[in-house]
Design an enzyme around this catalytic site. Structure first.
Site, mmCIF file in Angstrom:
data_model
loop_
_atom_site.group_PDB
_atom_site.id
_atom_site.type_symbol
_atom_site.label_atom_id
_atom_site.label_comp_id
_atom_site.label_asym_id
_atom_site.label_seq_id
_atom_site.Cartn_x
_atom_site.Cartn_y
_atom_site.Cartn_z
ATOM 1 N N ASP A 1 -2.363 6.231 -3.433
ATOM 2 C CA ASP A 1 -1.191 5.649 -2.805
ATOM 3 C C ASP A 1 -0.684 4.516 -3.689
ATOM 4 O O ASP A 1 -1.161 4.338 -4.811
ATOM 5 C CB ASP A 1 -1.499 5.181 -1.382
ATOM 6 C CG ASP A 1 -2.556 4.089 -1.346
ATOM 7 O OD1 ASP A 1 -3.344 3.990 -2.310
ATOM 8 O OD2 ASP A 1 -2.606 3.330 -0.357
ATOM 9 N N ASP B 1 -0.923 1.263 -3.939
ATOM 10 C CA ASP B 1 -1.814 0.248 -4.521
ATOM 11 C C ASP B 1 -3.161 0.817 -4.910
ATOM 12 O O ASP B 1 -4.072 0.088 -5.292
ATOM 13 C CB ASP B 1 -1.987 -0.939 -3.574
ATOM 14 C CG ASP B 1 -2.805 -0.621 -2.334
ATOM 15 O OD1 ASP B 1 -2.876 0.566 -1.959
ATOM 16 O OD2 ASP B 1 -3.367 -1.555 -1.740
ATOM 17 N N ASP C 1 -5.704 2.156 -3.329
ATOM 18 C CA ASP C 1 -6.963 1.980 -2.599
ATOM 19 C C ASP C 1 -7.306 3.223 -1.787
ATOM 20 O O ASP C 1 -8.315 3.260 -1.096
ATOM 21 C CB ASP C 1 -6.951 0.726 -1.718
ATOM 22 C CG ASP C 1 -5.914 0.780 -0.597
ATOM 23 O OD1 ASP C 1 -5.102 1.731 -0.556
ATOM 24 O OD2 ASP C 1 -5.892 -0.157 0.223
ATOM 25 N N SER D 1 0.813 -1.211 0.000
ATOM 26 C CA SER D 1 0.000 0.000 0.000
ATOM 27 C C SER D 1 0.851 1.268 0.000
ATOM 28 O O SER D 1 1.621 1.503 -0.918
ATOM 29 C CB SER D 1 -0.962 -0.053 1.190
ATOM 30 O OG SER D 1 -1.914 0.967 1.136
#
Length: 447
Positions: free
Chosen positions: A241, A243, A245, A104
């Site tokens: 960010d 990833d 999400d 992440s």
């Protein structure tokens, strides 16, 4: 021993905490547990595997694929895609299991593994515990035609982008947008989705080299986005960010619009169009009091959960609610996604601007963000934070002084001998003063 799975899968320093062997063992154990639960009954099992661009994702992907295929599971490699894309495609491609490799918003040396069930939701705690308990067990490995086959998926980016664009209720024509992809998983997806939705798009953070993910860019480092918005004269900046999400935004003047403000804007949009289930939003205890006051004034109920998008989603599913999120920018819209989706959130925020014909700074005025001060008090007995009469009395006195325009949250850390003291107040000075006083009470009373 501490639980291997955290609130967002298994995460750690790649090749030290999260090794190739552990990645393979987790995948084998996941295949075994799901098979024993009957998830593969009557058909040949299929898994999809995606990752963000971290260098370690390359060898970890190979390990995960090897573990699944050696356990008799066919594998579709999705390549580099956002976490919510992997969740979406797990369901759309009728896979029995989805696997995402990402840490992440963490720096490049870290990585992580999370699993999704066939509906695109994270595996429940009980299933993760069963997987952890079966790590490294010997079993009767499949051979011959029973081993899994591996192939690359084609058209995954296109399928996901089409899904995102279909969610946008109005054209974004005329909006000038800078998108910061954090040198992460949304580099192909986010600019393309925004352009197809009608926006004029400028990009930063779209040159991943495996080592620069989240480095001075993305939702955790907004200075570059602020500068780019000013330089291009854009109407708005959107930051994901690593990833993708999460989504945060900046106005044309470079002011940050956080997850609480984004949720407030979108909650009112959904309510006005009749799409806010039960006129309710799910948020964590860390959401700013200003958000809760704004929702109360608008007649929208706020259901509070512990910190973590997992807990937000659990409360949403349990209550039949469709919208929720976190101050950090995780926003979950169950009508379109099964997890936080930063690209989707950005599109919906821009759609609100386009539909109302108003700039982001005006929309963000729907709530007044109260000053919030967080103090971490280390090396204390966090187990006594909820039982100390001295601390309880200090908190009660502080809450009385703050009244309805402030609040106190005392939260033991889940992983360290530390207690977090959060105070919101009408002014920064008052919040700082109360937080420092309570932190001192924590130090003296929880030695």
């Amino acid at each position: 021993m501490a639980r291997l799975f955290g609130t967002d899968g298994v995460r750690g320093l790649a090749n030290r905490d999260l090794t190739a062997r552990l990645a393979m063992d987790l995948s084998v154990a996941a295949a075994r547990v799901l098979g024993e639960q009957g998830e593969f009954r009557g058909h040949r099992p299929l898994a999809v595997v995606g990752r963000d661009p971290r260098a370690s994702g390359e060898f970890l992907e190979a390990s995960v694929v090897a573990g699944l295929a050696s356990s008799g599971v066919d594998v579709l490699r999705l390549g580099v895609l956002p976490t919510p894309a992997v969740a979406y495609l797990t369901h759309q491609l009728h896979a029995d299991l989805g696997v995402m490799l990402s840490a992440s918003h963490n720096p490049a040396p870290d990585n992580g593994i999370k699993f999704f069930d066939r509906s695109g939701h994270k595996l429940p705690d009980e299933t993760e515990d069963r997987i952890e308990a079966r790590l490294g067990e010997e079993w009767d490995w499949p051979t011959g035609a029973r081993v899994g086959r591996v192939r690359d998926a084609h058209g995954a980016v296109e399928q996901y982008v089409a899904h995102l664009v279909a969610s946008v209720p109005v054209s974004l024509d005329g909006l000038r947008v800078v998108v910061d992809c954090a040198n992460g998983a949304s580099c192909d997806v986010a600019p393309e989705a925004l352009r197809r939705a009608g926006a004029e798009v400028f990009t930063i953070g779209t040159a991943p080299d495996g080592l620069n993910i989240n480095s001075g860019c993305g939702s955790t480092h907004l200075d570059a986005l602020r500068d780019a918005v000013r330089e291009t004269g854009a109407d708005v900046g959107i930051a994901n960010d690593g990833d993708a999400d999460r989504c945060l935004a900046v106005t044309a003047a470079g002011e940050v619009v956080d997850g609480d403000q984004i949720m407030a804007i979108l909650a009112l949009e959904l309510r006005e169009t009749g799409a806010l289930a039960a006129d309710t939003v799910v948020a964590t205890v860390m959401s700013n009091l200003g958000f809760k006051l704004a929702m109360r004034e608008a007649g929208i109920t706020v259901v509070e959960t512990a910190v973590g998008d997992r807990y937000v989603l659990e409360a949403m599913k349990a209550g039949g609610f469709g919208f929720g999120g976190e101050q950090s920018g995780h926003v979950i819209m169950l009508d379109h996604a099964t997890t936080g989706d930063g690209v989707l959130t950005g599109l919906q925020l821009l759609a609100a601007m386009a539909r109302r014909g108003r700039p982001l700074d005006e929309l963000a005025k729907v709530m007044t963000r109260l000053p919030q001060v967080l103090v971490n008090v280390k090396d204390v007995d966090k187990t006594r934070a909820k039982t100390s009469s001295e601390l309880a009395a200090a908190v009660t006195a502080a809450e009385a002084d703050l009244g309805e325009t402030g609040r106190v949250l005392i939260r033991p850390s889940g992983t360290e001998p530390m207690v977090r003291v959060m105070v919101e107040a009408a002014s920064e000075e008052q919040a700082q003063s109360v937080a420092e006083h309570l932190a001192e009470v924590v130090r003296t009373s929880l030695r």
